[in-house]
Design an enzyme around this catalytic site. Structure first.
Site, PDB file in Angstrom:
ATOM      1  N   ARG A  28      11.916   3.576   5.346  1.00 29.51           N
ATOM      2  CA  ARG A  28      10.700   4.240   5.829  1.00 29.51           C
ATOM      3  C   ARG A  28      10.391   5.526   5.044  1.00 29.51           C
ATOM      4  NH1 ARG A  28       8.897   2.692  10.858  1.00 29.51           N
ATOM      5  NH2 ARG A  28       7.859   4.712  11.041  1.00 29.51           N
ATOM      6  N   GLY A 102       4.532  11.442  11.379  1.00 30.33           N
ATOM      7  CA  GLY A 102       3.099  11.403  11.673  1.00 30.33           C
ATOM      8  C   GLY A 102       2.381  12.515  10.944  1.00 30.33           C
ATOM      9  N   GLU A 486      -0.449 -13.450  -8.195  1.00 25.80           N
ATOM     10  CA  GLU A 486       0.874 -12.832  -8.338  1.00 25.80           C
ATOM     11  C   GLU A 486       1.851 -13.261  -7.254  1.00 25.80           C
ATOM     12  OE1 GLU A 486       0.973  -8.569  -8.009  1.00 25.80           O
ATOM     13  OE2 GLU A 486      -0.384  -8.544  -6.307  1.00 25.80           O
ATOM     14  N   LYS A 602       7.833  -3.197  -8.319  1.00 23.03           N
ATOM     15  CA  LYS A 602       6.905  -2.426  -7.489  1.00 23.03           C
ATOM     16  C   LYS A 602       6.259  -1.308  -8.293  1.00 23.03           C
ATOM     17  CE  LYS A 602       4.789  -1.313  -3.767  1.00 23.03           C
ATOM     18  NZ  LYS A 602       3.592  -2.143  -3.542  1.00 23.03           N
TER      19      LYS A 602
HETATM   20  C1  F6R Z   1      -0.450  -5.680  -7.436  1.00 25.31           C
HETATM   21  C2  F6R Z   1       0.215  -4.408  -7.659  1.00 25.31           C
HETATM   22  C3  F6R Z   1       0.150  -3.814  -9.013  1.00 25.31           C
HETATM   23  C4  F6R Z   1      -0.030  -2.298  -8.928  1.00 25.31           C
HETATM   24  C5  F6R Z   1       0.046  -1.669 -10.323  1.00 25.31           C
HETATM   25  C6  F6R Z   1      -0.215  -0.194 -10.288  1.00 25.31           C
HETATM   26  O1  F6R Z   1      -0.322  -6.121  -6.134  1.00 25.31           O
HETATM   27  O2  F6R Z   1       0.791  -3.859  -6.774  1.00 25.31           O
HETATM   28  O3  F6R Z   1      -0.866  -4.379  -9.759  1.00 25.31           O
HETATM   29  O4  F6R Z   1      -1.263  -2.028  -8.334  1.00 25.31           O
HETATM   30  O5  F6R Z   1       1.308  -1.918 -10.875  1.00 25.31           O
HETATM   31  O6  F6R Z   1       0.703   0.471  -9.501  1.00 25.31           O
HETATM   32  P1  F6R Z   1       0.444   1.949  -9.005  1.00 25.31           P
HETATM   33  O7  F6R Z   1      -0.698   1.915  -8.059  1.00 25.31           O
HETATM   34  O8  F6R Z   1       1.734   2.361  -8.377  1.00 25.31           O
HETATM   35  O9  F6R Z   1       0.120   2.757 -10.223  1.00 25.31           O
END
Ligand code: F6R
Length: 607
Positions: A28, A102, A486, A602
Site C-alpha cells: 500500500r 487519506g 498488452e 511497471k
Molecule cells: C500501460 C502502461 C504503460 C505506462 C508507461 C508510462 O498500461 O502502464 O504504457 O503508461 O510505461 O509509465 P509512467 O506513467 O509511469 O511514466
C-alpha cells in the site's frame, strides 16, 4: 494510499507484531515507516524514510517497549518522503500519536488556526493537524475519545486514523471516513488495520468499520459509535476465509480488477488536490509560449485527451508528444519560452525523464503530473501535482489513467477561468460534471461487469480488434487498444474514426470486431456514418455509448452503456472503463495473468 496498523495486547510486545503487519501492508506504500508504542506511561516513537527492511536494519523496529502500539507505512501525499514527514505524528508535547491514511482537504486552514494558538508543527503533512487538534481539545478538559471525536468534526476529506496517547494508555482510538479500516478480534488482543492482510496470521475474526464511525480498542474489547449522533453501534466479528494474498487484493482475483474497481475512490481523491498547486500550474500554462505534453504509454494517451481539453476549454494549443520521440521531433524548437508538462505515473520513466532533462537544458519550464511523491519527476519540476491514486500494482495502468485525466481536466478548467474564455455558467456546469465523475464511473463499472463477460465469451477467438473514436474519443480508443494488446495479447489497431477510411478499413471483412467509442457529442453524427461504413462491410460492431442512446444501440451487435450524461471533454474518464474491463476479462478468459503481462515492467527505467 498508506497502510496503518494498531494492536492492543493483553500480553506480549507490540512492536514486532506491528513491524510484521506493516510488511504485509507494504504493497500500500513504501516510502517511509514508523511505529509508536506505550510502556509505563511513556510514548515511544521510531520512524524514518525508506523501505521497511532498510529502516528496520538501521533503527530496529522490533525494539520498542510496550504491549500497545500503532504503525504506518507511507505513500506520500503531502510532504516529501523525509523522516520528519513519516508517521506517527504527534502533538506539541509528544503525548498523542496519530497514523493516518487519506487526505485532509482543509488542513492548511486548521494549521494556521492552531499555529495562532501556539502549536508548533514539525512536518509538511496534512496529518499533523490531527494530533494538535486533539491536544487542543484535551486542554479544554475532554477525554481522549471526546477529543478525537470533536477533532474529526473539523476535518474534511478522507481518513482512516489510529490514535494512541499516554494520557489514556490502554486505548487505541480509530475512525474512518472513506479510507478503509478494519478491526481484528483475537484472543486477548484487538487489532486495527487498513486491510485484513495486516492481521490475518493473528486472527481471522474481523469487524468492518463503516464511514463516519469511531471505535475504541482495548486488549479485551472494542466499542463502536456513530460519530455524528454518538449512538453506539453493535457489530459482531465475522470470520474471513481469505489467504494473505487474497486479502491484499481485497478478495479480487487480480490487482488489475481491484484497481479498476478503485477508480471511483481515486477520482474522488483527485477532487481534493490542493488549490494552490493547481492554480500555480494553471498560471504557468496560461503564460507559456508553447506547451508540450510529454509522456509514454497510457500517460501519453492522457496527454492526448488533455490536448482536446486545453484547446476546447482554455483555447490553449498544446502538443502531445511521445516521450521517446520528443528530442528528435521537437528538440530544436525548445527554448526558454517552452513549457513541458510531463505526465508520468511513476515519475521515473526513462524516456520521459530524458525528454524533460533535454528541455531543462534548453531553459524550458518543467511542470510535472505524477503519482509518486519524491520521484525524479517531482524533484526536477518547477511545479508538480501528485494525483493521489495510491500505488498501482497491476502492470497495466487503469486507475492512474482516469485520475490523470481528471487532474488534467481540472487544470484545463482553471486555465479557462484565468483566460475568461468560456462563460461563468458553462464553467459551473463543467465543475459540477467533474464532481459527478466518480459516481458515474462507479455506476459504469457495475453496469457493464456481466455484459463484458458475455461479450468476451463471444469474441475471445477474434484475432484482431479495431478501436475507433472521433475527437477526444480517439484518445480513449488508443488507450483501449493498448489495454487489450498488452494484457490479452490481442493485436489491435486504433485510429481516429475519420482516418480509418484512408487505409485500415481494407482489413475489415465479415465478423471483424470494430469497437466504437461514441459519446453523445458533436462528433456523433459523423461517427454514425463511420459505423454504417463498417457495417456495410460486415464488421461486428461493439459500441460504448451513453445510456439510452437507442440509435447507436440499434446499429451495434454489442454495446456497453455509460450511465449519466457527461460533457464531451470529460467522456474518456468514464468511456474507457468498460474497455479496461474488456481487456481484463479477455486476458482472464485466455488463462493469462493480467497483473504481469510478459516482457513488461511497471516502470520502464531504460531508454
Ligand atoms: C500501460 C502502461 C504503460 C505506462 C508507461 C508510462 O498500461 O502502464 O504504457 O503508461 O510505461 O509509465 P509512467 O506513467 O509511469 O511514466
Amino acid at each position: 494510499m498508506c497502510g496503518i496498523f494498531g494492536c492492543a495486547l493483553k500480553n506480549g510486545k507490540a512492536a514486532p507484531l506491528i513491524h510484521a503487519a506493516l510488511k504485509r501492508l507494504e504493497y500500500r506504500g513504501y516510502d517511509s515507516v514508523g511505529e509508536a508504542t506505550i510502556q509505563n506511561g511513556i510514548l515511544n516513537i521510531k520512524k524514518d524514510q525508506g523501505k521497511i527492511d532498510d529502516v528496520h536494519k538501521a533503527i530496529d523496529l522490533d525494539n520498542l517497549p510496550g504491549n500497545i502500539g500503532i504503525g504506518h507505512t507511507r505513500w506520500a501525499t503531502h510532504g516529501a518522503p523525509y523522516q520528519v514527514n513519516a508517521h506517527p505524528h504527534t502533538d506539541c508535547e509528544n503525548k498523542i500519536a496519530v497514523v493516518h491514511n487519506g487526505i485532509i482537504e482543509n488542513f492548511s486552514e486548521i494549521k494556521k488556526e492552531l499555529e495562532g494558538l501556539g502549536h508548533e508543527f514539525r512536518s509538511k503533512t496534512d496529518t499533523e493537524v490531527i494530533p494538535h487538534l486533539i491536544e487542543e481539545n484535551m486542554k479544554k478538559g475532554m477525554s481522549l475519545v471526546e477529543a478525537v471525536r470533536d477533532s474529526l468534526k473539523r476535518l474534511s476529506g478522507s481518513y482512516a486514523i489510529a490514535v494512541l496517547s499516554n494520557i489514556e494508555p490502554d486505548k487505541i482510538v480509530v475512525a474512518r471516513n472513506e479510507s478503509p479500516l478494519v478491526i481484528g478480534v483475537g484472543e486477548e488482543a484487538t487489532y486495527c488495520a487498513s486491510d485484513i492482510t495486516a492481521f490475518l496470521p493473528l486472527t481471522n475474526r474481523t469487524v468492518i468499520l463503516e464511514n463516519g464511525e469511531l471505535s475504541v480498542l482495548e486488549a479485551d474489547k472494542y466499542e463502536i459509535w456513530n460519530i455524528d449522533d454518538w449512538k453506539p453501534v453493535k457489530r459482531e466479528p465475522e470470520q474471513v476465509t481469505w489467504t494473505t494474498e487474497m486479502a491484499q487484493k481485497q478478495g479480487y482475483p487480480h490487482f488489475m480488477i481491484k484497481e479498476i474497481y478503485e477508480q471511483p475512490r481515486c477520482l474522488r481523491d483527485t477532487l481534493r488536490l490542493q488549490d494552490l498547486y493547481l492554480d500555480l500550474m494553471a498560471t504557468f500554462l496560461d503564460r507559456a509560449g508553447e506547451v508540450f505534453l510529454v509522456a509514454a504509454g497510457t500517460s501519453y494517451h492522457a496527454c492526448l485527451a488533455a490536448s482536446y481539453m486545453f484547446s476546447d476549454l482554455a483555447f490553449l494549443a498544446t502538443h502531445p508528444v511521445i516521450a521517446s520521440e520528443f528530442i528528435e521531433q521537437e528538440g530544436m524548437a525548445i527554448n526558454i519560452n517552452s513549457t513541458i508538462l510531463a505526465v508520468s505515473q511513476s515519475g521515473e520513466t526513462a524516456d520521459t525523464l530524458a525528454a524533460v532533462d533535454y528541455a531543462r537544458n534548453r531553459a524550458a519550464t518543467i511542470l510535472g503530473l505524477t503519482n509518486a511523491v519524491g520521484s525524479t519527476l517531482t524533484r526536477i519540476s518547477r511545479v508538480y501535482i501528485v494525483q493521489q491514486s495510491g500505488p498501482e500494482i497491476g502492470v497495466a495502468a487503469t486507475k492512474t489513467f482516469t485520475s490523470q485525466m481528471s487532474v488534467l481536466a481540472q487544470l484545463a478548467l482553471r486555465v479557462s477561468k484565468i483566460r475568461g474564455k468560456i462563460g461563468h455558467r458553462q464553467i459551473e456546469e463543467l465543475e459540477k460534471s467533474v464532481n459527478q465523475i466518480p459516481d458515474i464511473v462507479e455506476a459504469t463499472i457495475k453496469k457493464n461487469e456481466s455484459k463484458v463477460l458475455d461479450v468476451v465469451k463471444k469474441l475471445k477467438k477474434k484475432p484482431v480488434f479495431f478501436f475507433l473514436g472521433r475527437g477526444i474519443s480517439s484518445a480513449t480508443a488508443q488507450e483501449a487498444r493498448l489495454k487489450l494488446m498488452e494484457i490479452a495479447y490481442v493485436p489491435s489497431i486504433a485510429y481516429p474514426a475519420g482516418e480509418s477510411k484512408h487505409g485500415p478499413i481494407s482489413l475489415v471483412e465479415p465478423g471483424f470486431p470494430v469497437v466504437f467509442v461514441c459519446p453523445r457529442d458533436e462528433t456523433r453524427k459523423t461517427i454514425v456514418g463511420n459505423i454504417m461504413e463498417m457495417k456495410a462491410r460486415g464488421a461486428s460492431i461493439i459500441s460504448v455509448i451513453e445510456e439510452g442512446d437507442e440509435e447507436i444501440k440499434s446499429l451495434s451487435d454489442e454495446y456497453f452503456e455509460v450511465p449519466g450524461s457527461l460533457p464531451e471533454i470529460l467522456t474518456p474518464i468514464a468511456f474507457i472503463v468498460p474497455l479496461q474491463q474488456l481487456a481484463y476479462y479477455m486476458a482472464v478468459e485466455k488463462g493469462l495473468n493480467p497483473d504481469m503481462p510478459r516482457n513488461l515492467a511497471k516502470s520502464v527505467t531504460v531508454k
